[in-house]
Design an enzyme around this catalytic site. Structure first.
Site, short mmCIF file in Angstrom:
data_model
loop_
_atom_site.label_atom_id
_atom_site.label_comp_id
_atom_site.label_asym_id
_atom_site.label_seq_id
_atom_site.Cartn_x
_atom_site.Cartn_y
_atom_site.Cartn_z
N GLU A 9 0.80 -1.23 0.00
CA GLU A 9 0.00 0.00 0.00
C GLU A 9 0.82 1.28 0.00
O GLU A 9 0.42 2.27 -0.60
CB GLU A 9 -0.93 0.06 1.24
CG GLU A 9 -1.93 -1.04 1.34
CD GLU A 9 -1.45 -2.17 2.22
OE1 GLU A 9 -2.29 -2.75 2.90
OE2 GLU A 9 -0.24 -2.47 2.22
N ASP A 82 -2.02 -5.26 3.52
CA ASP A 82 -2.13 -5.61 4.94
C ASP A 82 -2.95 -6.88 5.18
O ASP A 82 -3.85 -7.20 4.39
CB ASP A 82 -2.78 -4.44 5.71
CG ASP A 82 -1.83 -3.27 5.87
OD1 ASP A 82 -0.61 -3.46 5.70
OD2 ASP A 82 -2.30 -2.15 6.16
N TYR A 298 1.52 -5.91 13.21
CA TYR A 298 0.38 -5.20 12.60
C TYR A 298 -0.51 -4.60 13.68
O TYR A 298 -0.83 -5.25 14.67
CB TYR A 298 -0.41 -6.16 11.72
CG TYR A 298 -1.43 -5.46 10.86
CD1 TYR A 298 -1.06 -4.41 10.01
CD2 TYR A 298 -2.77 -5.83 10.90
CE1 TYR A 298 -1.99 -3.76 9.23
CE2 TYR A 298 -3.71 -5.19 10.11
CZ TYR A 298 -3.32 -4.15 9.28
OH TYR A 298 -4.25 -3.51 8.50
#
Length: 690
Positions: A9, A82, A298
């Site tokens: 991203e 992600d 994360y």
């Protein structure tokens, strides 16, 4: 020339991953989503099973062109967005745009950006998980059906620029309901009696507990006087001494919600800021010779578990730094919340060996503060429980019972590293008692009754609102921060001393929503919808059926609202002041952030002024004007002179009508959470506020 293209991203993430993959891989960024529903139309075909009509997001054409060109030059493309619903949807949209077979092994996921995690991820690519995509798609379509249908109705009936959403509407309702509770609250009187006693000259405190062995509540001053009238002399008998050892277990590593709460309590960070900093730490920080490294796992997760490798590394670190007795003995069971998606680990450092001190020169101040919080929480979670020695002592005189409680840390365990914050900002301290024994006599030194009144429930802080939303099952890790941001941007709520207060606009919109769309405001309905989205992700339900079940009832209510919802006229209120520019009357108008003052001669005169509140203090600089409370563009309260711009006095702290006895400068009230202290604005003079 590279053989493989990897798409992530962001450029920061691309830079970190590129370092680990080597020359055979080219890593490029999609800059987030490349396709979405159009802004200019609904973009959902209700007649065709709620089929979404995606378009390329404006400005993403050049990005896609570059990615398509790069894809043609390589043997294979990997989509490494992600590891959650949103990331899976980004990968799916990229696959569609780049003509990649979604059933091919094109998807790569990892929970942390480290060399080993990246290597392992690329050893086991998989197809795109359409259950995850469908769950994201269902949320997007649901939100579009609600927002795109209700928002224009609010524009027409109330004012332009308003919006309504599933989760944001419930959050606003929670804030308004709390405000109603506060307004309806009737305080009740109660009393307490604090006693100071001494054993061989060593003082300690005890509180009135009851009479004749029974607990008694003091409702009035008469109750207090009746108790005090029973006392004879200054000697109290020690009736009982109870000593116990109490264990205190460490808290689990951070989830998204608990990180946002703790960062708010300990660092005064807003949820949005916490997530921005966490994203930076996750995607990678340049550590000089070591290169760019992902420092945490994360940051969107509702899991509290950590990997076996992380457990082993942390245990080894604890034993080497603190000793074996400080390491957790055995494996602590992780209690899995029924709402937890548990697809990831908790938020933790990617290496416990990177302690905060070693990163000081590479991180910004706020990055370091957040990293330190995450690091300490992980280490503490794997440490032994703290052991407290507690002592409860009952003292009596003529049947009147006072109780003293004390505690001290016998073994600090995890508390050597970290203690969880609380919403009140109170610090925990040892409360030590003398070595009291049953049958002893102690001397009363002072008895002090105090009158109290019960307090209304407090307004929500960001931390408390996030916690309550999580407990009720409203929203998910990825939605908390954006929801809080949206309801403030729309002007439905505002922050006053870091607590949410509803605006008049928020109350008007909620009243209309309650009348015509009650199910959208229903907490249980919203929580069930989140559970349904989870079941889609797990492959247990079809997303189209979930949408259809919702839309049938919603469509009927929409028709009724379009016919019966009355226009709300937010009338201008006279202020009693005249415009200094044109002489017309100034009026109160409703704006995005609540009321403000404007000239009634608009648009010929565009004079506007914020509504200011005088605090009854003369300006210490010009000595002519009055100090008024104002708000900055970011809604932060500050204090200035009402003679501005002639006088430019300004202060973040509230001035008071006294001068410093030490240097004669003006004094201010300094607020830190629930503590208020009077300080000098120039020298080091301080005193406790009354």
């Amino acid at each position: 020339m590279a053989d493989y293209l990897v798409i992530v991203e962001s450029p920061a993430k691309a830079k970190t991953i590129g370092k680990y993959l080597g020359k055979k891989y080219t890593v490029k960024a999609s800059m987030g989503h490349v396709r979405d529903l159009p802004k200019s139309q609904m973009g959902v075909d209700i007649e065709d099973e709620y089929s979404p009509r995606y378009i390329t997001i404006r400005g993403k054409g050049p990005v896609l062109k570059e990615l398509k060109s790069a894809a043609k030059k390589v043997k294979r493309v990997y989509l490494a967005a992600d590891p959650d619903r949103e990331g899976e949807a980004i990968a799916w949209h990229l696959a569609h745009s780049l003509d990649i077979d979604e059933t091919s092994e094109c998807r790569v996921v990892f929970n942390e950006i480290t060399k080993q995690a990246i290597k392992d991820a690329f050893k086991s690519p998989r197809p795109i998980n359409m259950d995850l995509v469908d769950a994201q798609q269902a949320r997007r379509v649901l939100d579009r059906l609600v927002g795109y249908n209700i928002s224009p109705l609010l524009w027409k009936k109330v004012k332009k620029g308003l919006s309504a959403g599933r989760v944001q509407s419930v959050a606003v309702k929670m804030i308004i309901d709390r405000e109603k509770e506060i307004q309806a609250f009737e305080p009740e009187e109660y009393w307490s009696i604090q006693g100071t006693f001494a054993l061989d000259g060593e003082p300690f405190e005890a509180k009135f507990y009851g009479t004749n062995g029974k607990k008694v509540e003091l409702k009035s001053e008469d109750d207090v006087n009746n108790v005090l009238a029973k006392l004879k002399g200054d000697q109290f008998h020690v009736d009982s001494v109870q000593k116990k050892e109490r264990k205190r277990n460490p808290v689990s590593p951070f989830t998204t919600s608990s990180l946002q709460q703790e960062a708010a309590r300990k660092l005064n960070f807003r949820a949005k800021k916490t997530m921005m900093l966490a994203q930076q730490l996750y995607e990678g920080i340049d550590l000089g010779k070591e290169g760019t490294v992902g420092l945490i796992t994360y940051m969107r997760t509702d899991s509290t578990r950590i990997s076996d490798t992380a457990k082993a590394e942390t245990k080894e670190y604890i034993e080497s730094k603190f000793g074996k007795e400080y390491a957790q003995n055995g494996t602590k069971a992780v209690k899995k919340d029924k709402k937890s998606q548990d697809a990831h680990e908790a938020i933790r450092p990617t290496s416990v060996e990177r302690d905060p001190k070693s990163l000081k020169e590479y991180l910004s101040r706020d990055q370091l503060r957040l990293y330190k919080l995450i690091w300490e929480r992980l280490v503490a979670s794997q440490m032994a429980p703290a052991i407290m020695d507690t002592m409860t002592v009952d003292l009596s005189n003529e049947g009147v019972l006072f109780r003293a409680t004390g505690s001290k840390v016998k073994f600090p365990g995890f508390m050597k590293v970290y203690i969880e914050g609380n919403d009140e900002g109170k610090k925990e301290e040892d409360r030590l008692l003398p070595n009291l024994q049953e049958g002893q006599t102690v001397t009363k030194e002072e008895i002090e009754p105090s009158q109290h009144f019960t307090q209304p429930p407090p307004r929500y802080t960001e931390a408390r609102l996030v916690k309550t939303m999580e407990e009720l099952g409203i929203g998910r890790p990825s939605t908390y921060a954006p929801t809080l941001d949206t309801i403030q941007k729309r002007g439905y709520v505002a922050l006053d001393e870091r607590r949410f207060v509803p605006t008049e606009l928020g109350e008007i919109v909620l009243e209309l929503m309650t009348e015509f769309f009650p199910e959208i405001l229903d907490v249980e309905f919203t929580a069930k919808m989140e559970d349904d989205l989870d079941s889609i992700e797990e492959g247990k339900q079809q997303w189209i059926k979930i949408i259809d079940d919702f839309y049938k009832g919603f469509e009927e209510r929409l028709k009724v609202a379009e016919e019966e919802m009355k226009e709300v006229e937010i009338k201008d209120e006279p202020t009693g002041e005249m415009c200094e520019k044109c002489g017309h009357e100034m009026v109160y108008k409703m704006g995005r952030y609540g009321k403000f003052m404007a000239c009634s001669n608009f648009p010929d005169c565009r004079n506007t002024k914020p509504i200011v509140k005088e605090i009854g203090v003369k300006c210490p600089k010009c000595e002519k004007g009055e100090i008024v409370e104002r708000k900055s563009k970011k809604r932060r309260v500050f204090y200035g002179c009402n003679q501005y711009p002639e006088c430019d006095f300004v202060s973040w702290d509230k001035p008071i009508a006294r001068s410093c006895p030490k240097c004669s400068s003006y004094l201010v009230e300094k607020r830190t959470k629930k503590q208020v202290q009077v300080q000098c604005s120039s020298c080091d003079y301080k005193e406790e506020a009354n």
